[in-house]
Design a protein around this motif. Structure first.
Motif, PDB file in Angstrom:
ATOM      1  N   ILE A 248      57.447 -35.837 -86.850  1.00 53.06           N
ATOM      2  CA  ILE A 248      58.580 -34.567 -86.421  1.00 53.06           C
ATOM      3  C   ILE A 248      59.980 -35.477 -86.938  1.00 53.06           C
ATOM      4  O   ILE A 248      61.078 -35.177 -86.994  1.00 53.06           O
ATOM      5  CB  ILE A 248      58.860 -33.784 -85.191  1.00 53.06           C
ATOM      6  CG1 ILE A 248      57.151 -33.109 -85.476  1.00 53.06           C
ATOM      7  CG2 ILE A 248      59.999 -32.913 -84.938  1.00 53.06           C
ATOM      8  CD1 ILE A 248      57.260 -31.567 -84.091  1.00 53.06           C
ATOM      9  N   SER A 249      59.786 -36.553 -85.397  1.00 51.23           N
ATOM     10  CA  SER A 249      60.904 -37.826 -85.528  1.00 51.23           C
ATOM     11  C   SER A 249      61.567 -38.255 -87.060  1.00 51.23           C
ATOM     12  O   SER A 249      62.572 -38.465 -87.092  1.00 51.23           O
ATOM     13  CB  SER A 249      61.077 -38.587 -84.799  1.00 51.23           C
ATOM     14  OG  SER A 249      60.327 -37.755 -83.298  1.00 51.23           O
ATOM     15  N   ARG A 250      60.296 -38.908 -87.031  1.00 49.97           N
ATOM     16  CA  ARG A 250      60.440 -39.397 -88.706  1.00 49.97           C
ATOM     17  C   ARG A 250      60.921 -39.015 -89.649  1.00 49.97           C
ATOM     18  O   ARG A 250      62.055 -39.533 -90.184  1.00 49.97           O
ATOM     19  CB  ARG A 250      59.060 -39.824 -89.002  1.00 49.97           C
ATOM     20  CG  ARG A 250      58.904 -40.744 -89.688  1.00 49.97           C
ATOM     21  CD  ARG A 250      57.609 -41.422 -90.027  1.00 49.97           C
ATOM     22  NE  ARG A 250      56.423 -41.195 -89.252  1.00 49.97           N
ATOM     23  CZ  ARG A 250      55.084 -41.158 -88.201  1.00 49.97           C
ATOM     24  NH1 ARG A 250      54.871 -40.335 -89.352  1.00 49.97           N
ATOM     25  NH2 ARG A 250      54.696 -41.258 -87.604  1.00 49.97           N
TER      26      ARG A 250
ATOM     27  N   ARG B  92      53.960 -21.075 -92.240  1.00 56.10           N
ATOM     28  CA  ARG B  92      54.649 -21.316 -93.789  1.00 56.10           C
ATOM     29  C   ARG B  92      55.620 -22.682 -93.848  1.00 56.10           C
ATOM     30  O   ARG B  92      55.256 -23.311 -94.651  1.00 56.10           O
ATOM     31  CB  ARG B  92      55.948 -20.195 -94.162  1.00 56.10           C
ATOM     32  CG  ARG B  92      55.510 -18.650 -94.709  1.00 56.10           C
ATOM     33  CD  ARG B  92      56.408 -17.777 -94.638  1.00 56.10           C
ATOM     34  NE  ARG B  92      57.850 -18.068 -94.606  1.00 56.10           N
ATOM     35  CZ  ARG B  92      58.163 -17.869 -95.993  1.00 56.10           C
ATOM     36  NH1 ARG B  92      57.011 -17.197 -97.005  1.00 56.10           N
ATOM     37  NH2 ARG B  92      59.359 -18.369 -96.957  1.00 56.10           N
ATOM     38  N   THR B  93      55.723 -22.558 -92.372  1.00 60.28           N
ATOM     39  CA  THR B  93      56.070 -24.689 -92.272  1.00 60.28           C
ATOM     40  C   THR B  93      54.979 -25.485 -92.401  1.00 60.28           C
ATOM     41  O   THR B  93      55.619 -26.195 -93.797  1.00 60.28           O
ATOM     42  CB  THR B  93      56.748 -24.856 -90.733  1.00 60.28           C
ATOM     43  OG1 THR B  93      57.220 -23.713 -90.423  1.00 60.28           O
ATOM     44  CG2 THR B  93      57.923 -25.497 -90.507  1.00 60.28           C
ATOM     45  N   THR B  94      54.643 -25.290 -92.367  1.00 61.80           N
ATOM     46  CA  THR B  94      53.427 -26.718 -93.088  1.00 61.80           C
ATOM     47  C   THR B  94      53.656 -26.665 -94.568  1.00 61.80           C
ATOM     48  O   THR B  94      53.426 -27.339 -94.709  1.00 61.80           O
ATOM     49  CB  THR B  94      51.840 -25.953 -92.804  1.00 61.80           C
ATOM     50  OG1 THR B  94      51.708 -25.660 -91.107  1.00 61.80           O
ATOM     51  CG2 THR B  94      50.935 -27.712 -92.749  1.00 61.80           C
ATOM     52  N   GLU B  95      53.584 -25.369 -94.999  1.00 61.30           N
ATOM     53  CA  GLU B  95      53.673 -25.183 -96.229  1.00 61.30           C
ATOM     54  C   GLU B  95      54.667 -26.284 -96.680  1.00 61.30           C
ATOM     55  O   GLU B  95      54.631 -26.806 -97.846  1.00 61.30           O
ATOM     56  CB  GLU B  95      53.314 -24.559 -96.995  1.00 61.30           C
ATOM     57  CG  GLU B  95      53.603 -23.566 -98.897  1.00 61.30           C
ATOM     58  CD  GLU B  95      53.155 -22.684 -99.223  1.00 61.30           C
ATOM     59  OE1 GLU B  95      52.610 -23.080 -99.593  1.00 61.30           O
ATOM     60  OE2 GLU B  95      53.214 -21.348 -97.919  1.00 61.30           O
ATOM     61  N   ALA B  96      56.260 -25.504 -96.637  1.00 61.97           N
ATOM     62  CA  ALA B  96      57.571 -26.361 -96.693  1.00 61.97           C
ATOM     63  C   ALA B  96      57.152 -28.056 -96.637  1.00 61.97           C
ATOM     64  O   ALA B  96      57.720 -28.541 -96.754  1.00 61.97           O
ATOM     65  CB  ALA B  96      58.309 -25.304 -95.808  1.00 61.97           C
ATOM     66  N   ALA B  97      56.869 -28.523 -94.514  1.00 62.64           N
ATOM     67  CA  ALA B  97      56.853 -29.802 -94.764  1.00 62.64           C
ATOM     68  C   ALA B  97      55.767 -30.657 -95.511  1.00 62.64           C
ATOM     69  O   ALA B  97      55.955 -31.292 -95.929  1.00 62.64           O
ATOM     70  CB  ALA B  97      56.597 -29.290 -93.108  1.00 62.64           C
TER      71      ALA B  97
ATOM     72  N   LEU C 116      55.734 -34.902 -99.162  1.00 62.52           N
ATOM     73  CA  LEU C 116      55.653 -35.790-100.485  1.00 62.52           C
ATOM     74  C   LEU C 116      56.528 -36.280-100.939  1.00 62.52           C
ATOM     75  O   LEU C 116      57.344 -36.651-101.418  1.00 62.52           O
ATOM     76  CB  LEU C 116      55.244 -34.737-101.434  1.00 62.52           C
ATOM     77  CG  LEU C 116      53.846 -34.220-100.836  1.00 62.52           C
ATOM     78  CD1 LEU C 116      52.972 -33.065-101.648  1.00 62.52           C
ATOM     79  CD2 LEU C 116      53.139 -35.361-101.079  1.00 62.52           C
ATOM     80  N   LYS C 117      57.976 -35.105-101.319  1.00 67.15           N
ATOM     81  CA  LYS C 117      59.335 -35.380-101.803  1.00 67.15           C
ATOM     82  C   LYS C 117      59.917 -36.568-101.421  1.00 67.15           C
ATOM     83  O   LYS C 117      60.001 -37.574-101.584  1.00 67.15           O
ATOM     84  CB  LYS C 117      60.205 -34.021-101.298  1.00 67.15           C
ATOM     85  CG  LYS C 117      61.855 -34.456-102.475  1.00 67.15           C
ATOM     86  CD  LYS C 117      62.383 -33.307-102.083  1.00 67.15           C
ATOM     87  CE  LYS C 117      63.557 -33.369-102.719  1.00 67.15           C
ATOM     88  NZ  LYS C 117      64.532 -31.122-102.635  1.00 67.15           N
ATOM     89  N   LEU C 118      60.192 -37.185-100.543  1.00 64.61           N
ATOM     90  CA  LEU C 118      60.530 -37.770 -99.353  1.00 64.61           C
ATOM     91  C   LEU C 118      59.721 -39.095 -99.049  1.00 64.61           C
ATOM     92  O   LEU C 118      60.319 -40.475 -98.539  1.00 64.61           O
ATOM     93  CB  LEU C 118      61.553 -37.364 -98.265  1.00 64.61           C
ATOM     94  CG  LEU C 118      62.041 -36.415 -97.942  1.00 64.61           C
ATOM     95  CD1 LEU C 118      62.231 -35.694 -96.541  1.00 64.61           C
ATOM     96  CD2 LEU C 118      63.746 -37.055 -98.639  1.00 64.61           C
ATOM     97  N   GLY C 119      58.901 -39.152 -99.036  1.00 61.63           N
ATOM     98  CA  GLY C 119      57.838 -40.189 -99.040  1.00 61.63           C
ATOM     99  C   GLY C 119      57.792 -40.829 -97.771  1.00 61.63           C
ATOM    100  O   GLY C 119      57.443 -41.662 -97.422  1.00 61.63           O
ATOM    101  N   VAL C 120      57.521 -39.810 -96.846  1.00 63.63           N
ATOM    102  CA  VAL C 120      57.774 -39.427 -95.382  1.00 63.63           C
ATOM    103  C   VAL C 120      56.242 -39.481 -95.211  1.00 63.63           C
ATOM    104  O   VAL C 120      55.738 -38.433 -95.277  1.00 63.63           O
ATOM    105  CB  VAL C 120      58.684 -39.067 -94.732  1.00 63.63           C
ATOM    106  CG1 VAL C 120      58.248 -39.333 -92.826  1.00 63.63           C
ATOM    107  CG2 VAL C 120      60.458 -39.669 -95.215  1.00 63.63           C
TER     108      VAL C 120
END
Length: 346
Positions: free
Chosen positions: A223-225, A285-290, A295-299
């Motif tokens: 979460i912090s990352r 829903r949050t799991t899907e968004a996160a 993937l978008k941020l490469g985190v």
């Protein structure tokens, strides 16, 4: 100025916050689309579907008319599910006045756009994002309405607005702190629901306290990352909106996310779990968004990744745990730049 406050909508958390506000203000209007629910609240002072056995304050009124709900209010508190937030904010817009205090207390993302709720609301109302104060922290509705001591945080980069929200809510049973880190508070409140699902999965599998403690600790790390990557203050995740809300959501049977995860861990299919809950489980829903954000941020978000595959790709909870335990060897401390380290300690 009027001493009227409005809450949108009348779920368990919205009703609980309306009850807190009714202790502080002359009139609280609770808006709902459900005419039967509005009639029950007005005639019986109960909201049995969401908060069974609870008597609501006499100065808390419900209506299905948005104009009636908002007219003359000094503040509007939006507690719509994340999936309905944009539509509720859009319905509010014709009656919105720029001098009204706007607060939201929804812990989730708009899945389609991966946007935080303050962004969605500000887009629809045409106001500054910082003008939408975020309320979050460890707070079960079932305990708030029974006047159990509860402590939360309100966040805005605009100090005057955060202080106004603090003044609106604070009383002897409901303590409120302020925070300038709107992004971090909002992200912490949303992302901890994923880890709470995972804690429920672990308990449903019967894995015990060791596994859950590790899951919460490593969950807070991811979460912090992602939070720091999106501009949050890392210290926020050690506060009420971070570890505070994570602990209460991941360890209590009041938590819908924990309960949903527990049922999944016991082998129940997701559609059956959702039907049995009878209320929104924001963590799904949050799991899907996160997952999409990571993937978008490469985190790296390994726990989120595994829970995503359990929810949406048919992976079994047990195989997800095996995948987490079988990951490559890591150091516990994250690799951070010297610049970031100095920022954290400045």
């Amino acid at each position: 100025m009027s001493d009227k406050v409005t809450v949108l909508v009348a779920g368990s958390w919205g009703t609980a916050l309306a009850s807190v506000l009714a202790a502080n203000h002359a009139e609280v209007q609770l808006w709902t689309r459900n005419s039967e629910q509005a009639a029950e609240i007005n005639a019986l002072h109960t909201n049995e579907h969401y908060l069974p056995g609870i008597k609501l304050p006499a100065n808390l009124f419900a209506t299905t008319d948005m104009e009636t709900a908002v007219d003359g209010s000094k503040a509007v508190v939006i507690v719509a599910p994340s999936s309905a937030m944009r539509q509720v904010a859009r319905s509010l817009k014709p009656f919105w006045k720029d001098d009204m205090l706007c607060i939201h207390a929804t812990k989730g993302f708009e899945t389609e756009t991966m946007k935080r709720m303050s962004t969605v609301i500000s887009e629809e109302l045409g106001c500054r994002e910082g003008q939408v104060v975020v309320l979050s922290g460890p707070s079960h509705a079932e305990e708030v309405v029974r006047l159990c001591p509860t402590t939360v945080v309100v966040a805005s980069p605009e100090d005057k607005l955060a202080a106004a929200a603090q003044e609106l809510f604070i009383n002897n049973d409901f303590r409120v702190y302020t925070n300038r880190d709107q992004v971090g508070v909002e992200l912490a409140g949303a992302l901890k629901n994923i880890i709470a699902l995972g804690a429920g999965l672990s308990d449903g599998l019967g894995f015990g306290d060791n596994a859950k403690a590790a899951l919460l600790t490593r969950g807070l790390a991811e979460i912090s990352r992602v939070g720091v990557e999106l501009g949050a203050n890392p210290l926020t995740f050690a506060g009420l909106a971070g570890i505070g809300d994570l602990v209460v959501t991941a360890t209590s049977q009041h938590s819908r996310n924990w309960r949903a995860g527990s049922l999944l861990g016991q082998g129940k299919p997701l559609p059956e779990v959702l039907e049995s809950m009878g209320m929104v489980v924001e963590g799904i829903r949050t799991t899907e968004a996160a997952y999409a954000i990571s993937l978008k941020l490469g985190v790296q978000m390994p726990i989120t990744d595994q829970i995503y595959h359990v929810l949406f790709k048919g992976r079994t909870p047990r195989s997800a745990v095996e995948a987490l335990m079988g990951r490559d060897r890591k150091t516990e401390m994250e690799n951070i730049s010297q610049e970031t380290w100095e920022q954290w300690h400045s």
